[in-house]
Design a protein around this motif. Structure first.
Motif, PDB file in Angstrom:
ATOM      1  N   LEU A 259       0.830  -1.199   0.000  1.00 50.41           N
ATOM      2  CA  LEU A 259       0.000   0.000   0.000  1.00 50.41           C
ATOM      3  C   LEU A 259       0.873   1.262   0.000  1.00 50.41           C
ATOM      4  O   LEU A 259       1.805   1.387   0.797  1.00 50.41           O
ATOM      5  CB  LEU A 259      -0.899  -0.011   1.230  1.00 50.41           C
ATOM      6  N   ARG A 260       0.557   2.196  -0.911  1.00 48.27           N
ATOM      7  CA  ARG A 260       1.296   3.453  -1.013  1.00 48.27           C
ATOM      8  C   ARG A 260       0.313   4.607  -1.222  1.00 48.27           C
ATOM      9  O   ARG A 260      -0.756   4.430  -1.811  1.00 48.27           O
ATOM     10  CB  ARG A 260       2.272   3.424  -2.183  1.00 48.27           C
ATOM     11  N   LEU A 261       0.697   5.789  -0.737  1.00 44.01           N
ATOM     12  CA  LEU A 261      -0.044   7.014  -1.018  1.00 44.01           C
ATOM     13  C   LEU A 261       0.683   7.728  -2.149  1.00 44.01           C
ATOM     14  O   LEU A 261       1.881   8.012  -2.046  1.00 44.01           O
ATOM     15  CB  LEU A 261      -0.108   7.908   0.216  1.00 44.01           C
ATOM     16  N   THR A 262      -0.032   8.012  -3.247  1.00 42.85           N
ATOM     17  CA  THR A 262       0.568   8.637  -4.415  1.00 42.85           C
ATOM     18  C   THR A 262       0.066  10.066  -4.569  1.00 42.85           C
ATOM     19  O   THR A 262      -1.130  10.330  -4.448  1.00 42.85           O
ATOM     20  CB  THR A 262       0.228   7.843  -5.691  1.00 42.85           C
ATOM     21  N   ASP A 263       0.998  10.981  -4.815  1.00 44.92           N
ATOM     22  CA  ASP A 263       0.671  12.372  -5.094  1.00 44.92           C
ATOM     23  C   ASP A 263       1.002  12.633  -6.555  1.00 44.92           C
ATOM     24  O   ASP A 263       2.150  12.902  -6.914  1.00 44.92           O
ATOM     25  CB  ASP A 263       1.500  13.284  -4.177  1.00 44.92           C
ATOM     26  N   ALA A 264       0.010  12.510  -7.426  1.00 44.93           N
ATOM     27  CA  ALA A 264       0.192  12.705  -8.862  1.00 44.93           C
ATOM     28  C   ALA A 264      -0.131  14.150  -9.210  1.00 44.93           C
ATOM     29  O   ALA A 264      -1.252  14.473  -9.606  1.00 44.93           O
ATOM     30  CB  ALA A 264      -0.685  11.741  -9.650  1.00 44.93           C
ATOM     31  N   CYS A 265       0.854  15.029  -9.019  1.00 40.78           N
ATOM     32  CA  CYS A 265       0.675  16.453  -9.299  1.00 40.78           C
ATOM     33  C   CYS A 265      -0.517  17.013  -8.524  1.00 40.78           C
ATOM     34  O   CYS A 265      -1.316  17.796  -9.040  1.00 40.78           O
ATOM     35  CB  CYS A 265       0.501  16.698 -10.784  1.00 40.78           C
ATOM     36  N   GLY A 266      -0.646  16.592  -7.273  1.00 45.43           N
ATOM     37  CA  GLY A 266      -1.717  17.063  -6.404  1.00 45.43           C
ATOM     38  C   GLY A 266      -2.876  16.098  -6.271  1.00 45.43           C
ATOM     39  O   GLY A 266      -3.689  16.227  -5.359  1.00 45.43           O
ATOM     40  N   LEU A 267      -2.970  15.125  -7.183  1.00 48.01           N
ATOM     41  CA  LEU A 267      -4.047  14.136  -7.114  1.00 48.01           C
ATOM     42  C   LEU A 267      -3.618  13.011  -6.175  1.00 48.01           C
ATOM     43  O   LEU A 267      -2.731  12.230  -6.485  1.00 48.01           O
ATOM     44  CB  LEU A 267      -4.350  13.571  -8.496  1.00 48.01           C
ATOM     45  N   LEU A 268      -4.259  12.943  -4.995  1.00 40.14           N
ATOM     46  CA  LEU A 268      -3.928  11.924  -4.007  1.00 40.14           C
ATOM     47  C   LEU A 268      -4.746  10.659  -4.260  1.00 40.14           C
ATOM     48  O   LEU A 268      -5.949  10.730  -4.496  1.00 40.14           O
ATOM     49  CB  LEU A 268      -4.212  12.425  -2.589  1.00 40.14           C
ATOM     50  N   GLN A 269      -4.072   9.510  -4.182  1.00 41.87           N
ATOM     51  CA  GLN A 269      -4.773   8.234  -4.279  1.00 41.87           C
ATOM     52  C   GLN A 269      -3.924   7.156  -3.627  1.00 41.87           C
ATOM     53  O   GLN A 269      -2.702   7.289  -3.524  1.00 41.87           O
ATOM     54  CB  GLN A 269      -5.072   7.874  -5.734  1.00 41.87           C
ATOM     55  N   PHE A 270      -4.586   6.110  -3.153  1.00 41.06           N
ATOM     56  CA  PHE A 270      -3.873   4.946  -2.653  1.00 41.06           C
ATOM     57  C   PHE A 270      -3.644   3.988  -3.813  1.00 41.06           C
ATOM     58  O   PHE A 270      -4.522   3.780  -4.647  1.00 41.06           O
ATOM     59  CB  PHE A 270      -4.689   4.233  -1.567  1.00 41.06           C
ATOM     60  N   THR A 271      -2.450   3.398  -3.866  1.00 42.73           N
ATOM     61  CA  THR A 271      -2.151   2.356  -4.834  1.00 42.73           C
ATOM     62  C   THR A 271      -1.659   1.125  -4.084  1.00 42.73           C
ATOM     63  O   THR A 271      -1.246   1.210  -2.934  1.00 42.73           O
ATOM     64  CB  THR A 271      -1.087   2.807  -5.846  1.00 42.73           C
TER      65      THR A 271
END
Length: 324
Positions: A259-271
């Protein structure tokens, strides 16, 4: 303990394996279409994001282990295929190649790319695919790429009997299980530089627990600290992605897993998934810079509303954080 029935079953299996007086027993490979087969264990995700501001130096890189009943030697080839997707607000997902088309081949590994290693009896391979190769494979140019785009990489393994293994016929245990770690499918997001690592104080309310859990044991609120550690350009591991819920509702250790928290240019999501193979979703409620409040839930039904504040009084949550 969370999901106690599954854990008891696995524990009973472990006892039987130990009592068999065998030095090493690999679990049965649980494919839907085959009694036994092969899979590709993810040993390390060396690089799993593309930097929007430095695409020429970005790459997708893994260390893979070939696992089968012949110590990985049944493998003949691994195709690495790719397609590109973009989330368009108020429209939905756009795919290149289009969703009805096959993804595009970007790299093929042969049996000669896999070799013995000192850590296991199976064979391993390391590969790296430049972002430029993935972009070209799907028919785009660097100028076409936008922040938040995702490249979907799919692995297709063929063994010496001509059998094919991929994300289309692997089981959920193979995909998300902590032992197998073999999704055959990887999302590589085009990200911007991110700085969310650090130690944060959390307070979680509106607590829920899946079947067998006891949300009432949390007393309505649970507080503590969570460490976000940057693992790649815009991905973070979390010391406790349940923000206290596993501890109070299940008397269990934190979720862990991939489980990781991703910050895609401000878009937060768990992967990724936790140690039980469950994915997580997140929805931001508010962000005033000093504190970030969001709802989260996993596929098993655990969830809550969590507020984070940083230990570092100078830390400010970026104002571009969003979840949709």
């Amino acid at each position: 303990m969370k999901n106690i029935n599954k854990i008891f079953g696995k524990g009973a299996l472990l006892v039987l394996l130990i009592s068999g007086c065998t030095d090493f027993v690999d679990p049965v490979i649980p494919y839907k279409d085959f009694d036994t087969g092969a899979y590709l264990r993810t040993i390390e995700r060396t690089s799993d994001s593309f930097n929007f501001f430095d695409l020429p130096s970005s790459n997708f890189a893994l260390i893979l282990e070939s696992v089968d009943g012949n110590d990985g030697l049944n493998l003949r080839s691994v195709e690495i295929r790719v397609r590109h997707r973009r989330l368009i607000p108020d429209v939905g997902l756009e795919y290149l190649p289009e969703i009805g088309d096959e993804d595009r081949l970007v790299l093929t590994l042969s049996e000669n790319d896999f070799s013995p290693n000192s850590e296991s009896r199976f064979t391993r391979a390391t590969f790296s695919i430049p972002a430029a190769d993935a972009i070209t494979a799907v028919g785009l140019s660097e100028e076409d790429i936008e922040q938040g785009d995702v490249f979907e990489f799919r692995l297709v393994l063929t063994d010496n009997k001509g059998r094919v293994f991929s994300n289309h016929n692997r089981s959920s245990d193979v995909a998300g299980g902590n032992f197998y770690a073999s999704p055959f499918f990887y999302n590589v997001t085009v990200v911007c530089p991110s700085n969310l690592d650090g130690t944060f104080n959390f307070t979680t309310t509106n607590i829920s627990a899946g079947t067998g859990g006891n949300a009432g044991a949390c007393g309505g609120t649970v507080s503590g600290k969570v460490v976000l550690e940057q693992t790649s350009a815009a991905q973070y591991s979390l010391s406790d992605a349940s923000f206290g819920v596993f501890g109070c509702a299940w008397n269990d250790d934190p979720p862990a897993g991939s489980l990781r928290l991703t910050d895609a240019c401000g878009l937060l999501q768990f992967t990724g998934t936790d140690k039980y193979g469950d994915p997580y979703t997140i929805t931001i409620v508010s962000n005033d810079g000093a504190s970030l409040t969001f709802n989260w839930v996993n596929a098993y039904g655990d969830g809550g509303t969590t507020t984070l504040t940083a230990d570092d009084e100078d830390f400010v949550f970026p104002d571009n954080l969003r979840t949709n």
